[in-house]
Write an enzyme that holds these catalytic residues in place. Sequence first.
Site, short mmCIF file in Angstrom:
data_model
loop_
_atom_site.label_atom_id
_atom_site.label_comp_id
_atom_site.label_asym_id
_atom_site.label_seq_id
_atom_site.Cartn_x
_atom_site.Cartn_y
_atom_site.Cartn_z
N GLN A 184 -1.36 -11.87 8.62
CA GLN A 184 -0.39 -10.99 9.23
C GLN A 184 -1.11 -10.03 10.17
OE1 GLN A 184 1.40 -9.09 5.86
NE2 GLN A 184 2.80 -10.76 5.45
N VAL A 199 0.93 -4.79 6.66
CA VAL A 199 0.40 -6.15 6.58
C VAL A 199 -0.38 -6.25 5.27
CG1 VAL A 199 0.32 -6.53 9.06
CG2 VAL A 199 -1.64 -5.50 7.94
N SER A 200 -0.11 -7.32 4.51
CA SER A 200 -0.74 -7.46 3.19
C SER A 200 -1.66 -8.66 3.10
CB SER A 200 0.35 -7.57 2.11
OG SER A 200 1.25 -8.62 2.41
N THR A 201 -1.70 -9.52 4.13
CA THR A 201 -2.58 -10.67 4.11
C THR A 201 -3.32 -10.76 5.44
OG1 THR A 201 -1.04 -12.28 5.09
CG2 THR A 201 -0.88 -11.91 2.72
N VAL A 256 -1.97 -3.72 1.94
CA VAL A 256 -1.23 -2.96 0.92
C VAL A 256 -0.03 -3.76 0.45
CG1 VAL A 256 0.05 -0.84 0.43
CG2 VAL A 256 -1.94 -0.78 1.94
#
Length: 211
Positions: free
Chosen positions: A14, A9-11, A39
């Site tokens: 998410q 998950v990058s945000t 990441v």
Amino acid sequence: MQTVLYARVSTADQTIAHQRKQAEGAGFKVDVVVADEGVSGVTTALRERPEGRRLFDMLRRGDVLVVRWVDRLGRNYADVTETIRTFMHRGVVIRTVINGLTFDGATTDPMQQAVRDALIAFMAATAQAQAEATKEAQRAGIAHAKTQDGDTYKGRKPSYTREQLEIVRDRLAQGTSVSAIAKETGLSRQSIYRVQSNPAEAEAALARWAA
């Protein structure tokens, strides 16, 4: 043998729980969840992520690695293709929740190998192309938001989150029907049509609301 779900998950919108729910809803019995948060799949290879490194240590022959789609492994063509081939060489089977794809190194038939490798290359290239398109849409959306008259006026708050917007764009790029996307995301068909017709404005709306 074990089934390992890898989630990235990058945000903030998410969630790991959502990716696990999707996997279990598709029929996977997940034994272990390995996840990296915050990441980027574009700039950080799987081996360089804190939890991504664990996969290379824990996965053994006969294990199944489940990902929502190949973009969870990365959004860089070279990195994704190398990662999948490394795991296949170890005897690990990679399966995706979306589209139900399976990659393994069991076949020795050269034609089947060629088809498999071509599909891996296509999926990895699509992941990178979508990442580049998303970045361009984000830049255009932010620029559009800044040029609107009256910076204090935000307009209507978006009915979608960042994660939902990414899913909509991914599915549209894959040719998924609007009805199927609406069922998966919980968004109305009208919202999806608006994203489809003007992705820059969809990004601009999120930018205005700092989403």
